[in-house]
Design an enzyme around this catalytic site. Structure first.
Site, PDB file in Angstrom:
ATOM      1  CD  GLU A 185      -3.201  -1.096   1.961  1.00 20.99           C
ATOM      2  OE1 GLU A 185      -3.276  -0.219   2.839  1.00 20.99           O
ATOM      3  OE2 GLU A 185      -4.118  -1.929   1.761  1.00 20.99           O
ATOM      4  CD  GLU A 311      -3.581  -6.095   2.910  1.00 21.77           C
ATOM      5  OE1 GLU A 311      -4.506  -5.410   3.378  1.00 21.77           O
ATOM      6  OE2 GLU A 311      -2.371  -5.819   3.064  1.00 21.77           O
TER       7      GLU A 311
HETATM    8  O1  AHR Z   1      -5.340  -5.996   6.802  1.00 21.12           O
HETATM    9  C1  AHR Z   1      -5.274  -4.828   7.576  1.00 21.12           C
HETATM   10  C2  AHR Z   1      -4.632  -3.680   6.836  1.00 21.12           C
HETATM   11  O2  AHR Z   1      -5.378  -3.358   5.699  1.00 21.12           O
HETATM   12  C3  AHR Z   1      -3.255  -3.933   6.278  1.00 21.12           C
HETATM   13  O3  AHR Z   1      -2.260  -3.758   7.226  1.00 21.12           O
HETATM   14  C4  AHR Z   1      -3.142  -2.916   5.199  1.00 21.12           C
HETATM   15  O4  AHR Z   1      -2.280  -3.327   4.166  1.00 21.12           O
HETATM   16  C5  AHR Z   1      -4.565  -2.699   4.744  1.00 21.12           C
HETATM   17  O5  AHR Z   1      -4.913  -1.379   4.695  1.00 21.12           O
END
Ligand code: AHR
Length: 512
Positions: A185, A311
């Site tokens: 990110e 994610e």
């Molecule tokens: O999964 C929780 C958070 O979500 C992670 O640390 C980040 O990469 C995303 O914003």
């Protein structure tokens, strides 16, 4: 021969022995130093009374091995861009800051002990049969720190001091890490960069990557796919900035949260609109995959670069955590299991575009398979969906045509319609795996499954459902939502089933 009865839905499957393989990595995991994920969820310590193997919770190991876990992404997430891998090796480990401590409530111990470092992580991988996917620190680290980590993990003893140090710390054999995420990110917690800045830094990180085996699979930071505009500008900006450069990009990460953080939607108290809102928003990921893939084709017509959804999951607003220090720990329900099945059907159907996906996150977090607190441990409904979809892992994607009336559904924005069933199919030799989800809250679906050519000769199945859409499992009631055998009738050349409402089914069929 028994007559073929009219069904609510007709499904035709076309096996494709030369079709794309559904990589086992599409069923991957993500674990971060965040709240109760690592400490307690996974790491209980070697001297704990909780059954453990070298400090790792035994039940976690067993349950992960049971679903054939293909990989773990670690150590973050946002945590990765503040993590210095040297803090997690050796006998004397410093206590450090953790990115997530800013979100911890007052009075919570927010010290990062570093008790779980690269050796402990690699032992977890070995114990469960998973591959490692490491996220390098770009925001507060350097290319050198990254390259040293690669050498520490992958160099042969005797060829580099870092490899000798690894051996002195207990692991003589190289870890052989192939999957490397270059940042996380970077548009947000990973450095607050624009795509041009990130691309320039990416090139510095990968150009002098040390060539220890195995050949790396380098994953660049991609878009926040859950944004309304899908963040296509990030992908475009990044690839524009890479034109004319030689740095390899094997994977582009997408993050897609079914994002209910800013809505009134609760995890376990919801109505029919809430049920359908979450499922439909989750299914939007298919469009996100297609749009980014089409954009990438302009830069890379042969599609060397694949997508990595590292994610994904449903993210509800704060307030229902199992304990204050277990940040983001959500007690997920049957609704989230159905969402999981929809996501997997989409991943299976786009297997040629995806190299990996990682659910965020495995335990005590957003879209978890388990909750754990001390000696208590429970499987949440999404766990069983991972178990049900095992048949697709490393199988050949098959064509699937579903003919079924649309469903009229309530949503927060008024009545709408959606497809009456979700599904995907794959083959391994003469075995056909078919997974189907009926999202309806009240109507069962009679379904007839047949092959485009050939016959289905045998079949069995499993079902996950509950009469109450809001049900979950808890420490007190761990088996409220559980798998059950499911009847498959073979009539003529086809399989006939009746899928209850609110249900995911997995079929294992034999083809002649
Ligand atoms: O999964 C929780 C958070 O979500 C992670 O640390 C980040 O990469 C995303 O914003």
């Amino acid at each position: 021969m028994a007559p073929v009865l009219a069904a609510d839905a007709e499904i035709e499957i076309t096996p494709r022995p030369d079709g794309p393989e559904i990589s086992a990595h599409l069923y991957g995991q993500f674990i971060e130093h965040l709240g109760g994920v690592i400490y307690d969820g996974i790491w209980v310590g070697k001297n704990s009374k909780i059954p453990n193997v070298g400090g790792i919770r035994k039940q976690f190991i067993d349950d992960m091995a049971r679903i054939g876990v293909p990989n773990f992404r670690w150590p973050g997430g946002c945590f990765a861009d503040a993590y210095h891998w040297r803090d997690g090796i050796g006998d004397k480990r410093p206590r450090t800051y953790n990115y997530w401590q800013a979100s911890a409530p007052d009075g919570v111990d927010v010290t990062e002990t570093n008790n779980f470092g690269i050796h402990e992580f690699m032992h977890l991988c070995k114990l469960t049969g998973a591959e490692a996917y490491l996220a390098a620190n770009m925001a507060s680290g350097s290319p050198q720190e990254f390259h040293d980590w690669v050498a520490y993990c992958n160099a042969q003893v005797g060829t580099s001091s870092l490899a000798d140090e690894r051996a002195a710390n207990g692991d003589k054999e190289p870890f052989g890490v192939k999957w490397w995420g270059v940042g996380n990110e970077s548009w947000g917690c990973g450095g607050d960069m624009n795509p041009q800045e990130y691309a320039a830094l990416y090139r510095r990180f990968v150009t002098q990557y040390p060539a220890y085996a195995p050949k790396p699979y380098l994953v660049a930071v991609g878009p926040r796919g859950h944004q309304k505009d899908m963040d296509l500008d990030w992908t475009k900006g990044f690839f524009d900035a890479m034109v004319g450069h030689r740095s390899p990009v094997d994977g582009l990460s997408i993050h897609y949260y079914t994002d209910f953080r800013n809505s009134a939607e609760k995890v376990a108290i919801f109505n029919a609109s809430g049920w359908f809102d979450v499922i439909r928003e989750g299914a939007r990921i298919e469009d996100v995959i297609n749009k980014h893939w089409a954009l990438m084709e302009k830069y890379d017509p042969k599609h060397h670069t694949k997508l990595i959804v590292d994610e994904w999951g449903v993210w509800y607003k704060k307030g229902e955590e199992i304990a204050p220090n277990y940040l983001l720990s959500q007690p997920l329900t049957l609704r989230d299991a159905v969402h999981t099945a929809y996501s997997f059907d989409i991943f299976n159907r786009h297997a040629e575009k995806l190299a990996m996906t990682n659910v965020a996150q495995t335990v005590n977090c957003i879209h978890s398979l388990f909750l754990a607190e001390g000696d208590k441990f429970v499987r949440l409904p999404p766990y069983y969906v991972f178990e049900m979809y095992r048949g697709h892992m490393n199988a050949r994607q098959a064509g699937i045509q579903i003919r079924c009336e649309d469903l009229k559904v309530p949503t927060t924005n008024g009545p709408s319609t959606m497809a009456g069933l979700s599904g995907s199919a794959s083959t391994k030799g003469k075995t056909l795996a078919v997974t189907l989800t009926n999202p309806s809250l009240d109507s069962p679906r009679s379904v007839s499954v047949r092959l485009a050519s050939g016959s289905i000769t045998e079949g069995r199945g499993q079902v996950l459902t509950h009469e109450d859409m809001t049900k979950s499992n808890s420490f007190a009631h761990p088996n409220e939502v559980h798998l059950a055998p499911f009847t498959v009738n073979i009539r003529g050349d086809r399989a006939e089933i009746s899928i209850p409402p609110r249900a995911v089914v997995a079929l294992e069929l034999k083809m002649s």
